[in-house]
Design an enzyme around this catalytic site. Structure first.
Site, PDB file in Angstrom:
ATOM      1  N   LYS A  54      -4.452  18.253   1.793  1.00 15.00           N
ATOM      2  CA  LYS A  54      -3.720  16.490   2.441  1.00 15.00           C
ATOM      3  C   LYS A  54      -2.621  17.209   2.951  1.00 15.00           C
ATOM      4  O   LYS A  54      -2.592  17.072   3.675  1.00 15.00           O
ATOM      5  CB  LYS A  54      -3.834  15.214   0.754  1.00 15.00           C
ATOM      6  N   GLN A  98      -1.980  11.226  -6.888  1.00 17.02           N
ATOM      7  CA  GLN A  98      -3.096  11.920  -7.118  1.00 17.02           C
ATOM      8  C   GLN A  98      -3.175  11.755  -8.692  1.00 17.02           C
ATOM      9  O   GLN A  98      -2.832  11.020 -10.107  1.00 17.02           O
ATOM     10  CB  GLN A  98      -3.194  13.261  -7.142  1.00 17.02           C
ATOM     11  N   ASP A 121      -4.571   4.874  -0.103  1.00 18.42           N
ATOM     12  CA  ASP A 121      -6.123   4.690  -1.381  1.00 18.42           C
ATOM     13  C   ASP A 121      -7.259   3.877  -0.426  1.00 18.42           C
ATOM     14  O   ASP A 121      -7.762   3.286  -1.281  1.00 18.42           O
ATOM     15  CB  ASP A 121      -5.396   4.975  -2.660  1.00 18.42           C
TER      16      ASP A 121
HETATM   17  N1  GUN Z   1      -8.598  12.293  -6.968  1.00 20.57           N
HETATM   18  C1  GUN Z   1      -9.593  12.696  -6.588  1.00 20.57           C
HETATM   19  N2  GUN Z   1      -9.982  12.033  -4.658  1.00 20.57           N
HETATM   20  C2  GUN Z   1      -8.896  11.391  -4.745  1.00 20.57           C
HETATM   21  C3  GUN Z   1      -8.597   9.686  -4.239  1.00 20.57           C
HETATM   22  O1  GUN Z   1      -9.204   9.741  -2.853  1.00 20.57           O
HETATM   23  N3  GUN Z   1      -6.851   9.791  -4.358  1.00 20.57           N
HETATM   24  C4  GUN Z   1      -6.396   9.910  -5.639  1.00 20.57           C
HETATM   25  N4  GUN Z   1      -5.228   8.872  -5.367  1.00 20.57           N
HETATM   26  N5  GUN Z   1      -6.586  10.349  -5.704  1.00 20.57           N
HETATM   27  C5  GUN Z   1      -8.121  11.223  -5.788  1.00 20.57           C
END
Ligand code: GUN
Length: 300
Positions: A54, A98, A121
């Protein structure tokens, strides 16, 4: 006949190009650089890989990336204090905590502490409500990526029948809402659904997001239907050698490919679209925060 393979990797690259071009306009015309803050608690190796990717892609699109790595034993109070600090920081337009968080932390509490306007998100309860009432929301990244691919494939989705297999808050439910907003006739199927195969066979669009390797097989698919496979499952691959593993989706690709009109592969389908949509959401959040027009083609 063999289905058209929907190339998510190539599609994600075009989304990132659009993001990058919006970012340069924001910088050059308005002097604003969008910023994304990612918070990682603990040292789960899979999460570390996600967060690194990311951060890298955020920088490649010309945005600022802020990484906050906190120890595994971080208290809820300290995590909430960081979220409040990021909420108040005008250089941060998107915040992602996350998941999963360590067990002693309440994910709902933490997610709902994020400013909904910065919730890239789309997990905050306000964004869930806005999406389900057809108002302007931040939309969860994976379903947004699936929607973009479906619109590209079909043009208008109006009047098509869609079955979403899976009812998670992260994918199944928001996916169903997005398809409904695009005027599909939507059914959500799950582990307790009776005659799930027959139900899927009625659908013009099947989105599989159950987390069960290769559950959806070719005989579940209506000839010519579009199949979107959200699953990413690591399973043993004895045919490749002892202790070898491989990634498969929630769809049995070989059999589905013989029946479907179009299908996303795993890997290389939905996966690359998720981070691309996170970047898209960050630009959208930045534009909204500054009262500027929404970036075209990057929102639901
Ligand atoms: N963990 C795995 N995929 C995601 C996601 O799309 N967002 C978040 N916040 N955590 C994740």
């Amino acid at each position: 006949m063999s289905a058209q393979i929907i190339d998510g990797k190539a599609f994600a690259a075009t989304v990132r190009e659009k993001v990058a071009s919006h970012v340069s306009r924001l910088k050059e015309v308005h002097g604003i650089t969008p910023g994304l803050a990612v918070v990682l608690v603990g040292d789960d190796p899979a999460s570390e890989v996600y967060v690194r990717n990311k951060g890298k892609q955020t920088l490649e699109c010309g945005m600022n990336s802020y990484e906050h790595k906190l120890p595994d034993d971080t208290s809820e109070a300290d995590l909430l204090a960081l979220v409040q600090q990021l909420n108040a920081d005008p250089t941060v337009h998107g915040i992602l905590v996350q998941l999963p968080l360590p067990d002693h932390l309440d994910s709902d509490l933490v997610i709902n502490a994020i400013d909904p306007a910065k919730d890239v998100d789309g997990f905050h309860i306000s964004n869930v409500g806005l999406l389900s009432t057809g108002q302007k929301a931040m939309v969860p990244c994976t379903p947004l990526g699936c929607l973009m691919m479906l619109r590209q494939q079909h043009g208008s989705l109006s009047g098509l029948t869609a079955v979403v297999v899976g009812r998670s808050n992260i994918v199944g439910k928001p996916m169903a809402q997005l398809l409904l907003r695009d005027s599909c006739t939507v059914t959500i199927a799950h582990s307790r659904t009776k005659n799930i195969e027959e139900l899927c066979r009625t659908a013009d669009i099947v989105v599989a997001a159950v987390g069960r390797p290769e559950m959806v097989t070719g005989d579940w698919i209506k000839p010519g239907a579009t199949v979107i496979d959200v699953g990413i499952n690591r399973i043993a691959a004895p045919e490749r050698g002892p202790e070898k593993m491989k990634l498969v989706g929630d769809v049995e690709f070989a059999s589905a490919c013989r029946v479907a009109g179009a299908i996303t592969p795993v890997p290389g389908g939905v996966g690359p679209m998720t981070i691309a949509c996170l970047l898209a959401n960050t630009v959208t959040a930045c534009a909204r925060a500054n009262g500027l027009p929404e970036p075209e083609g990057l929102t639901a």
